[in-house]
Write a protein that holds these residues in place. Structure first.
Motif, PDB file in Angstrom:
ATOM      1  N   VAL A 166      30.179  42.674 -12.913  1.00  0.00           N
ATOM      2  CA  VAL A 166      30.951  42.721 -11.676  1.00  0.00           C
ATOM      3  C   VAL A 166      30.569  41.531 -10.813  1.00  0.00           C
ATOM      4  O   VAL A 166      29.386  41.314 -10.535  1.00  0.00           O
ATOM      5  CB  VAL A 166      30.687  44.016 -10.890  1.00  0.00           C
ATOM      6  CG1 VAL A 166      31.464  44.006  -9.572  1.00  0.00           C
ATOM      7  CG2 VAL A 166      31.064  45.239 -11.721  1.00  0.00           C
ATOM      8  N   LEU A 167      31.561  40.735 -10.439  1.00  0.00           N
ATOM      9  CA  LEU A 167      31.357  39.661  -9.462  1.00  0.00           C
ATOM     10  C   LEU A 167      31.579  40.283  -8.092  1.00  0.00           C
ATOM     11  O   LEU A 167      32.711  40.616  -7.733  1.00  0.00           O
ATOM     12  CB  LEU A 167      32.340  38.515  -9.706  1.00  0.00           C
ATOM     13  CG  LEU A 167      32.119  37.687 -10.970  1.00  0.00           C
ATOM     14  CD1 LEU A 167      33.265  36.707 -11.164  1.00  0.00           C
ATOM     15  CD2 LEU A 167      30.809  36.932 -10.884  1.00  0.00           C
ATOM     16  N   MET A 168      30.507  40.438  -7.326  1.00  0.00           N
ATOM     17  CA  MET A 168      30.531  41.250  -6.113  1.00  0.00           C
ATOM     18  C   MET A 168      30.304  40.419  -4.851  1.00  0.00           C
ATOM     19  O   MET A 168      29.272  39.742  -4.720  1.00  0.00           O
ATOM     20  CB  MET A 168      29.431  42.322  -6.220  1.00  0.00           C
ATOM     21  CG  MET A 168      29.304  43.223  -4.993  1.00  0.00           C
ATOM     22  SD  MET A 168      30.603  44.463  -4.937  1.00  0.00           S
ATOM     23  CE  MET A 168      30.087  45.506  -6.315  1.00  0.00           C
ATOM     24  N   ASP A 169      31.262  40.504  -3.928  1.00  0.00           N
ATOM     25  CA  ASP A 169      31.070  39.892  -2.620  1.00  0.00           C
ATOM     26  C   ASP A 169      30.026  40.701  -1.855  1.00  0.00           C
ATOM     27  O   ASP A 169      29.976  41.928  -1.960  1.00  0.00           O
ATOM     28  CB  ASP A 169      32.397  39.883  -1.856  1.00  0.00           C
ATOM     29  CG  ASP A 169      32.328  39.084  -0.568  1.00  0.00           C
ATOM     30  OD1 ASP A 169      31.388  38.277  -0.406  1.00  0.00           O
ATOM     31  OD2 ASP A 169      33.217  39.265   0.278  1.00  0.00           O
ATOM     32  N   VAL A 170      29.177  40.033  -1.078  1.00  0.00           N
ATOM     33  CA  VAL A 170      28.137  40.737  -0.327  1.00  0.00           C
ATOM     34  C   VAL A 170      28.718  41.373   0.931  1.00  0.00           C
ATOM     35  O   VAL A 170      28.548  42.564   1.197  1.00  0.00           O
ATOM     36  CB  VAL A 170      26.984  39.791   0.038  1.00  0.00           C
ATOM     37  CG1 VAL A 170      25.988  40.490   0.946  1.00  0.00           C
ATOM     38  CG2 VAL A 170      26.279  39.302  -1.221  1.00  0.00           C
ATOM     39  N   ARG A 171      29.444  40.569   1.724  1.00  0.00           N
ATOM     40  CA  ARG A 171      29.944  41.053   3.006  1.00  0.00           C
ATOM     41  C   ARG A 171      31.419  41.395   2.915  1.00  0.00           C
ATOM     42  O   ARG A 171      32.258  40.522   2.709  1.00  0.00           O
ATOM     43  CB  ARG A 171      29.700  39.999   4.092  1.00  0.00           C
ATOM     44  CG  ARG A 171      28.220  39.785   4.369  1.00  0.00           C
ATOM     45  CD  ARG A 171      28.005  38.900   5.562  1.00  0.00           C
ATOM     46  NE  ARG A 171      26.592  38.796   5.898  1.00  0.00           N
ATOM     47  CZ  ARG A 171      26.108  38.076   6.908  1.00  0.00           C
ATOM     48  NH1 ARG A 171      26.933  37.386   7.670  1.00  0.00           N
ATOM     49  NH2 ARG A 171      24.814  38.038   7.149  1.00  0.00           N
ATOM     50  N   MET A 172      31.719  42.700   3.077  1.00  0.00           N
ATOM     51  CA  MET A 172      33.099  43.170   3.068  1.00  0.00           C
ATOM     52  C   MET A 172      33.248  44.236   4.145  1.00  0.00           C
ATOM     53  O   MET A 172      32.278  44.918   4.491  1.00  0.00           O
ATOM     54  CB  MET A 172      33.451  43.777   1.703  1.00  0.00           C
ATOM     55  CG  MET A 172      33.427  42.800   0.551  1.00  0.00           C
ATOM     56  SD  MET A 172      33.892  43.598  -1.027  1.00  0.00           S
ATOM     57  CE  MET A 172      32.467  44.663  -1.304  1.00  0.00           C
ATOM     58  N   PRO A 173      34.453  44.411   4.686  1.00  0.00           N
ATOM     59  CA  PRO A 173      34.675  45.490   5.654  1.00  0.00           C
ATOM     60  C   PRO A 173      34.412  46.846   5.011  1.00  0.00           C
ATOM     61  O   PRO A 173      34.642  47.038   3.817  1.00  0.00           O
ATOM     62  CB  PRO A 173      36.163  45.339   6.016  1.00  0.00           C
ATOM     63  CG  PRO A 173      36.517  43.939   5.636  1.00  0.00           C
ATOM     64  CD  PRO A 173      35.661  43.605   4.467  1.00  0.00           C
TER      65      PRO A 173
END
Length: 225
Positions: A57-64
């Motif tokens: 999984v390519l995961m963004d750290v900061r998300m709403p």
């Protein structure tokens, strides 16, 4: 067995549509990677990953809403969790360490060249940690830099308590992992077989309630100050 391996199955999680598009182009351009799903937020990610069962999984750290760290912790509670590679435009110490402590195997910045992102996906898919040069510097700085005596003592006491459950051989294995040694090197150092090293490592995962070798290394470093 055939010489060809199945493509690495990838899910992209990022709230920025343009970022997802760019990553999709990178993944689709590689014959040994397959994009199986995308998600714009943590809640959607948990649902699609449960359905698709990707390798990475390519995961963004900061998300709403549910951020990447919380989503990673949730994913790693699955029976057969995917490997997580964190992607972010930020490089602060708390994000790097937070991602690794959450169980991510890798941490790279979004401006990393596409070829290196592809290499990172393959590295993480094989169960090996990968950090961008910036992230590596952050980890080293956090491990060796100034910290309040009270905070350092609290972290050290907590880590030592967790390590106290280990046998002497398991502790030796954990320390070798913290030095970045692979299984054959650990076997040679401890004069045991690679199979025994793997058994000790499995015990470390269970006793320390960790998901990967990076978390073991961080715990050992906390304990030894």
């Amino acid at each position: 067995m055939g010489s060809e391996r199945e493509p690495v199955r990838v899910v992209i999680v990022d709230d920025d549509q343009l970022v997802r598009m760019a990553l999709r182009l990178v993944i689709d351009g590689e014959p040994d990677l397959t994009l199986v799903a995308e998600a714009p937020d943590g809640d959607t990610a948990i649902a699609v990953i449960g359905e698709q069962r990707p390798d990475v999984v390519l995961m963004d750290v900061r998300m709403p809403g549910r951020d990447g760290l919380d989503t990673t912790r949730e994913l790693l509670s699955l029976p057969e969790p995917p490997r997580v590679l964190m992607l972010t435009t930020f490089d602060s110490d708390d994000l790097v360490l937070g991602a690794l402590r959450a169980g991510a195997l890798g941490f790279v910045l979004k401006d990393t060249p596409p070829s290196r992102i592809v290499d990172a996906v393959h590295t993480v898919a094989e169960g090996n940690p990968v950090l961008s040069p910036v992230a590596t510097a952050k980890v080293i700085a956090a491990a060796t830099g100034p910290q309040s005596a009270e905070s350092r003592r609290s972290s050290q006491d907590a880590a030592r308590h967790r390590l106290s459950a280990l046998t002497d051989r398991e502790l030796d294995t954990a320390r070798a992992i913290a030095e970045g040694l692979g299984n054959p090197e650990i076997a040679e150092r401890l004069h045991i077989s690679v199979a025994t090293v793997k058994a000790h490592t499995g015990n470390l995962f269970a006793k320390l309630a960790v998901e990967n070798r990076v978390q073991i290394a961080l715990l050992v470093r906390d304990a030894e100050g």
